[in-house]
Design an enzyme around this catalytic site. Structure first.
Site, mmCIF file in Angstrom:
data_model
loop_
_atom_site.group_PDB
_atom_site.id
_atom_site.type_symbol
_atom_site.label_atom_id
_atom_site.label_comp_id
_atom_site.label_asym_id
_atom_site.label_seq_id
_atom_site.Cartn_x
_atom_site.Cartn_y
_atom_site.Cartn_z
ATOM 1 N N HIS A 270 0.838 -1.209 0.000
ATOM 2 C CA HIS A 270 0.000 0.000 0.000
ATOM 3 C C HIS A 270 0.874 1.261 0.000
ATOM 4 C CE1 HIS A 270 -3.748 2.225 1.166
ATOM 5 N NE2 HIS A 270 -2.858 3.052 1.696
ATOM 6 N N GLU A 271 1.798 1.335 0.948
ATOM 7 C CA GLU A 271 2.652 2.533 1.026
ATOM 8 C C GLU A 271 3.562 2.625 -0.195
ATOM 9 O OE1 GLU A 271 1.756 4.683 3.078
ATOM 10 O OE2 GLU A 271 0.528 3.357 4.331
ATOM 11 N N HIS A 274 1.782 4.525 -2.881
ATOM 12 C CA HIS A 274 1.941 5.983 -2.678
ATOM 13 C C HIS A 274 3.322 6.435 -3.141
ATOM 14 C CE1 HIS A 274 -1.787 6.814 -0.574
ATOM 15 N NE2 HIS A 274 -1.543 5.932 0.383
ATOM 16 N N GLU A 300 -4.567 7.832 -3.095
ATOM 17 C CA GLU A 300 -5.101 6.580 -2.567
ATOM 18 C C GLU A 300 -5.383 5.602 -3.713
ATOM 19 O OE1 GLU A 300 -5.030 6.204 0.599
ATOM 20 O OE2 GLU A 300 -6.229 4.394 0.976
#
Lengths: 507, 507
Positions: A270-271, A274, A300
């Site tokens: 997830h990170e 980003h 997101e």
């Protein structure tokens, strides 16, 4: 950017000032990163002061009337340029930020910041003690301040609009509400249908997975995805986040649970999503307001695209599962790929947003978004919030929190920030992720096959070309239109959910 | 500090400004720490710019005429206070810093800083290539700039004085030169006498000692010494240093060599000595110019006291050696304490300052100090520096560098900073360390017995009370006088060396 010699001298002056401000903000980001990763406890008191000082200096320098004058002086130069040129975009985006910043009085920012710090502390205790009443007066004050903030931007259509604009410029309460209502209408029956099916056994994820090995595996994965370790690194923290100090230094943090393989692995991916966005921004934008993701929703969309559309897909695990088994032979040697795939995609009516699966996640978010709007509109009082929260959980998810700690007190957002604009980005991001992924697959149908072979280049390049490189040059709506040829809609997301989970749950 | 209510309003205003400046400087220190520990390579370019921006802002804010005005307005208040009160000291030390800072034009600082960066890069290559000629023109320019800097402070007795004052306020070229001449006269024959004795076998230190175990042992040691991990931490770096971001966050860094037990262990204790000083400063001084070590010499006295007087002593190892053996049973299980003790105190005529033992170390330093003065005086030309260097090594240490890489190119100081004021602190520190340690032992003769029992409290408390807590309130000379009752002299150091090494080498 044009070279120094060709640039308008006023633009050069503006860029010099913006670069200085960016340096101060980057230093503040490092102070924060350090606080969340390595700082010893004794550093806390001074660190709070240091952060406040740097942010205050950056704000003062950015709201300096000299910046306003430069922007005014550059108006005719700006109109002489193609609107999508880098220079015109820099002037336009800087002006937008400037006009917003100067409308908020410095003393208000100080008051709000002071109040947030106090509220955060009260909340942390209230959550442990399951005591909403303790934090209620603070939240009432937060609501008041949030309204005050919105009212620095008169002429809005809905009082939440100026707050939403801070994170998702161009989005409005009415249109988001409409989009979300549609989405909810589609999702609720899907969740109901899934709940009628046999429960997936996810116990294979809940064995003992030593931290160091989990980290080693995650790092191998994200390197393959394209995360550039020459321009980034990963460290441990309590609440994972991505931060950047320059286009050459984009860092992620993670958290491992040794009894839950989901947590570390997927929060790392997830990170990384980003971070790929930030690492992909045109490096000529360095140290200007253009260097960064364009909105909370688009940001997101990238974390969720990589986490879910890629990281929880069959092709992905066709490639990586044998490696994961090799890393954890005792735990997963006898677990079939299909069992593992089903486990990481288990759908469950649960109480905690951050633990929710792809199908139910947006229901959690939309509850919060709707309640924010009602609070701001004055149709819901803070004292009635816990009851309204529980009621919505019952109607949307079919379960009721046993207490406020598992309910209205679970998320930090309202207790460490404002009420309004805090949640829509999550669901906008999920919708966009599906729309972007669909467009990438349409342009390059072989992406799935490549992923099966551990090759993410075509996908990554499509995202770089169509989204990442532009930084803040285009708004979220413009990026969606440019990259997918259509306005944002719920269709791609719903189609994705129906296809993936229809198959998984034999609907 | 007096409480807010009682403080002179102008002093309160001054403290507010100083606190803001301190916050910016602390952020710059963190940018530097991160660069030296965790920053990925891609962050380098922006990091240089960020550091320069923060330092520039701090300098601009400190040299603001408003600070001068406040200091002037506070003059009569200052004279009404006891000179050794915290408030009078704060005003006095701030004025001293201010008067120095405003004398150096901002454009000079920028030129110097730019030149240093370039010189550093040329030096790094020149050292590898053993090519003094490549860096010679840069060093000539450095000398010119160092003279220019000194001349911003007219009225000096010796041109090096203003440069020495930057690191060791109150010290002067003439008096330091005199002290050093005396010291050299005493040391050279001692080194000669030791060289006539059988060589100590230090091979026990040069086995394979895995990094993680070395670090684990060092951390146990420094915790015992009194390093407060609630207000500090240790990380790895290329060149060990101590840094602080507040009195509550004082960090050290270390470097391990797996084939040399000396390196990691003693550099860790060395940096801990610096850190104990900073952790011991009166916490009421937080965020003011009083919060910090008072001079380069006094700072070095603490790193060397803990590293050598304590860390290389018999009582210390009576306590720690069994633990070290337990950590490295294969390597040291059969090595007697006495063998180990002799190994860590081996004296050797060597070429590299940073590897030198307690006896020869100051000879290295004084060579550099004398050459600095000659360069500044114009009695030595930069092109003749390598020859002068080698000549002094021959006369003082009896050995001649085989090349400039092992000679005049070895230390970064002149190539990354100025010529003048860079080296005297090391030897002043060694002299002070012996004088302080002698005074502590005179006040508390049982300190050695306590150390044998792994108890460092009495020593640590004496240092806190007599040195650390005062921060920059007193000058180095005042601290030496206050703590030891005498002016700085070479006697305690020579006595210490004669006693310790006379016994070791049966002189």
């Amino acid at each position: 950017m044009q070279t120094l010699e060709k640039t308008h001298p006023k633009l050069q002056e503006l860029k010099t000032r913006l670069s200085e401000i960016n340096d101060i903000e980057s230093a503040a980001s490092l102070l924060y990163w350090d606080q969340a990763t390595y700082m010893p406890p004794g550093g806390a008191a001074a660190r709070g002061r240091q952060l406040a000082t740097l942010r205050h200096i950056a704000h003062t320098k950015f709201t300096d009337p000299a910046i306003g004058q430069l922007l005014e002086d550059l108006s005719s130069y700006e109109t002489s340029l193609p609107p999508d040129s880098d220079e015109a975009s820099l002037i336009r985006v800087t002006r937008r930020d400037y006009e917003r910043a100067v409308k908020i009085p410095a003393d208000f920012t100080a008051r709000f910041s002071q109040h947030s710090t106090e509220t955060y502390e009260v909340w942390a205790k209230a959550r442990s003690a399951n005591d909403f009443a303790a934090v209620q007066p603070y939240l009432e004050k937060t609501l008041e301040l949030s309204r005050e903030l919105a009212n620095f931007f008169p002429g809005y259509e809905h009082i939440a609009d100026p707050l939403i604009a801070e994170a998702d410029y161009g989005m409005k309460a009415t249109s988001v509400r409409e989009l979300f209502a549609e989405l909810r209408q589609q999702l609720v029956p899907i969740v109901e249908a899934i709940s009628a099916q046999p429960v997936i056994d996810a116990s294979c994820l809940h064995q003992h997975f030593p931290e160091a090995e989990q980290i080693a595996f995650s790092l191998k994965v994200i390197e393959k995805l394209g995360y550039d370790f020459q321009r980034g690194r990963q460290d441990k923290t309590l609440h994972p986040f991505m931060t950047k100090f320059s286009t050459g230094d984009v860092r992620i943090t993670t958290r491992i649970r040794e009894n839950d393989l989901n947590e570390g692995l997927f929060s790392t991916i997830h990170e990384t999503g980003h971070a790929l966005y930030e690492q992909g921004v045109n490096r000529d934008f360095e140290a200007t307001p253009l260097a960064g993701g364009t909105s909370s929703g688009v940001h997101e969309s990238q974390s969720r695209l990589w986490e879910n559309m890629v990281g929880r897909s069959r092709p992905f695990w066709k490639f990586f599962y044998p490696q994961l088994q090799a890393q954890f032979p005792q735990q997963l040697g006898d677990v079939a790929l299909e069992t593992f795939y089903r486990a990481i995609n288990k759908v469950e009516r649960s109480l905690i947003r951050t633990d929710a699966d792809e199908v139910t996640y947006n229901l959690h978010v939309m509850i919060r978004f709707d309640l924010e709007l009602q609070l701001l509109e004055g149709t819901l009082a803070v004292r009635d919030l816990p009851q309204a929260w529980n009621e919505r959980y019952r109607s949307d998810l079919g379960i009721v929190p046993p207490n406020d700690a598992h309910g209205v007190l679970q998320d930090v957002h309202w207790y460490g920030g404002m009420i309004g604009g805090m949640f829509q980005g999550y669901t906008l991001g999920n919708l966009m992720s599906a729309q972007f992924f669909q467009a990438a697959l349409q342009a390059h149908p072989h992406i799935s096959t490549e992923i099966e072979q551990g090759n993410f280049d075509t996908l990554h390049n499509w995202l770089k070309t169509n989204i990442y490189q532009h930084g803040r040059k285009y708004t979220a709506a413009e990026i969606v239109e440019l990259a997918t040829g259509k306005a944002l809609s719920i269709e791609p997301f719903i189609a994705y959910i129906r296809r993936k989970f229809g198959e998984l749950y034999s609907l």
